[in-house]
Write an enzyme that holds these catalytic residues in place. Structure first.
Site, mmCIF file in Angstrom:
data_model
loop_
_atom_site.group_PDB
_atom_site.id
_atom_site.type_symbol
_atom_site.label_atom_id
_atom_site.label_comp_id
_atom_site.label_asym_id
_atom_site.label_seq_id
_atom_site.Cartn_x
_atom_site.Cartn_y
_atom_site.Cartn_z
ATOM 1 N NE ARG A 1 -3.472 2.009 3.098
ATOM 2 C CZ ARG A 1 -4.610 2.526 2.638
ATOM 3 N NH1 ARG A 1 -5.198 1.988 1.596
ATOM 4 N NH2 ARG A 1 -5.156 3.579 3.233
ATOM 5 C CE1 TYR B 1 25.131 12.931 -5.593
ATOM 6 C CE2 TYR B 1 24.964 10.538 -5.655
ATOM 7 C CZ TYR B 1 25.701 11.696 -5.388
ATOM 8 O OH TYR B 1 26.997 11.597 -4.958
#
Length: 293
Positions: A241, A286
Site C-alpha cells: 500500500r 543524483y
C-alpha cells in the site's frame, strides 16, 4: 543538593499519584539527574529554576541520544515534583507549565522499489489455481492500494471488470478505486478460469477450503513470496500500500487523488508519502547525473 527527594515526596508519588514501584524509582533517578544538571549551572535555590533551564535540560538529554519516551518521562518527573512543591507552598509558580514533551519519532513508511515490486508480482505460477489467485491478489493490492480488511472483504459483485474498478465500503460511505491493466487481466484470468461458477455475493479471494481468505492467510501468502524474493525488507500488505502511494506520487499524481484512492479522511495521513516520493526522486536524479554515483 537543591532537589533532594524527601520521604514525604516519595509517599506523595506512591499514594497520591499511585505510581508503581518501577515508575517511582524512575522518577527519583530522573530527579537526581536533573539535580546534577541544575547544580552544574550554579543555581542555588529551587525558586531560581525556570522553564528555560528545563528546556535546556531536555535538549541536553536529546543530544545524549535519549529516546523521546525517556525524555517525556524526565519531563513528567520534573512536573510531578513541582506540582508537589506548589501544593505544599514551597514554590510560587510551576516552571513546567505549558511545556510539552517531544513528539515521538515517526518511522518513515517502508516501500519497495519498482524493480522489487515487479519481481515480487511475477513470482506466482499462474498455471495453477493458487498461483493465479496469488497473482491477482498481489496485483490488486499494488494496483489499488487496498487495506488488508478491504481486500479480504471483497465480493465478486464489488468488481467491475468492464470498467476496471473496485467498489469499497467504509462505515456508512463507499468509494470506487481503479485497477491497472495488469491487475485487471490477472483478476479476470483468476475469476474466469477458477471461479466461473461462483455467485456474485461470494468472496473474491478464497482459501483452499473455499472460505474467505483471512488476514492471517493473506500475510502468510505475502511472506511466502517475500522469502523467495530474497531481500532484507520486511514485506507486508501495508508495504504494498505504501509503495502504491509513493510510486503514484513519483509519477506526478495529485496528492488529493491519492488520498481519495487510499480512503484517507485527512490529507495529513497522505502527506507522509510525498516526502518519500521527493526523496526517491532526488536519489534518482543524483544517480542519473553525478559522475561518481
Amino acid at each position: 543538593m537543591i532537589l533532594k527527594v524527601k520521604e514525604d515526596y516519595k509517599r506523595y508519588i506512591e499514594i497520591e499519584k499511585k505510581l508503581k514501584k518501577n515508575s517511582r524509582d524512575a522518577y527519583v533517578r530522573d530527579l537526581e539527574s536533573f539535580n546534577e544538571y541544575i547544580n552544574s549551572l550554579g543555581i542555588k535555590t529551587i525558586a531560581d529554576i525556570n522553564n528555560t533551564h528545563i528546556i535546556r535540560y531536555l535538549l541536553n538529554l536529546q543530544r545524549e541520544g535519549k529516546s523521546t519516551a525517556t525524555i517525556s518521562r524526565h519531563l513528567a518527573s520534573i512536573r510531578c515534583l513541582f506540582e508537589y512543591l506548589l501544593n505544599n507552598g514551597q514554590v510560587k509558580s510551576d516552571p513546567t507549565l505549558n511545556l510539552r514533551p517531544p513528539r515521538k519519532e515517526k518511522k518513515s513508511p517502508l516501500i519497495l522499489t519498482e524493480d522489487e515490486i515487479d519481481r515480487l508480482l511475477n513470482i506466482p505460477d499462474v498455471s495453477k489455481e493458487k498461483g493465479s489467485r496469488d497473482k491477482a491478489l498481489l496485483e490488486v493490492l499494488y494496483a489499488s492500494g487496498l487495506r488488508v480488511s478491504e481486500i479480504n472483504s471483497l465480493n465478486i459483485e464489488d468488481i467491475d471488470l468492464k470498467e476496471g474498478t473496485i467498489k469499497l465500503y467504509q462505515d456508512d460511505s463507499s468509494r470506487v478505486v481503479p485497477m491497472g491493466k495488469i491487475a485487471l487481466e490477472s483478476l479476470s484470468n483468476y475469476l474466469s478460469n477458477y471461479r466461473k461458477d461462483s455467485s456474485k455475493d461470494e468472496p473474491v479471494f478464497i482459501n483452499y477450503t473455499g472460505e474467505r481468505l483471512t488476514r492471517q492467510g493473506l500475510w502468510k501468502i505475502i511472506k511466502g513470496y517475500a522469502k523467495e524474493l530474497s531481500i532484507k525488507k520486511s514485506i507486508t500488505p501495508q508495504v504494498l500500500r505504501n509503495s502504491f502511494a509513493v510510486h503514484l506520487l513519483r509519477k506526478g499524481a495529485d496528492i488529493k487523488t491519492v488520498q481519495g484512492i487510499l480512503g484517507h479522511s485527512d490529507v495529513a495521513s497522505t502527506q507522509v508519502y510525498t516526502f518519500l516520493a521527493e526523496d526517491a526522486n532526488l536519489r534518482e536524479v543524483y544517480n542519473n547525473t553525478h559522475p561518481r554515483a
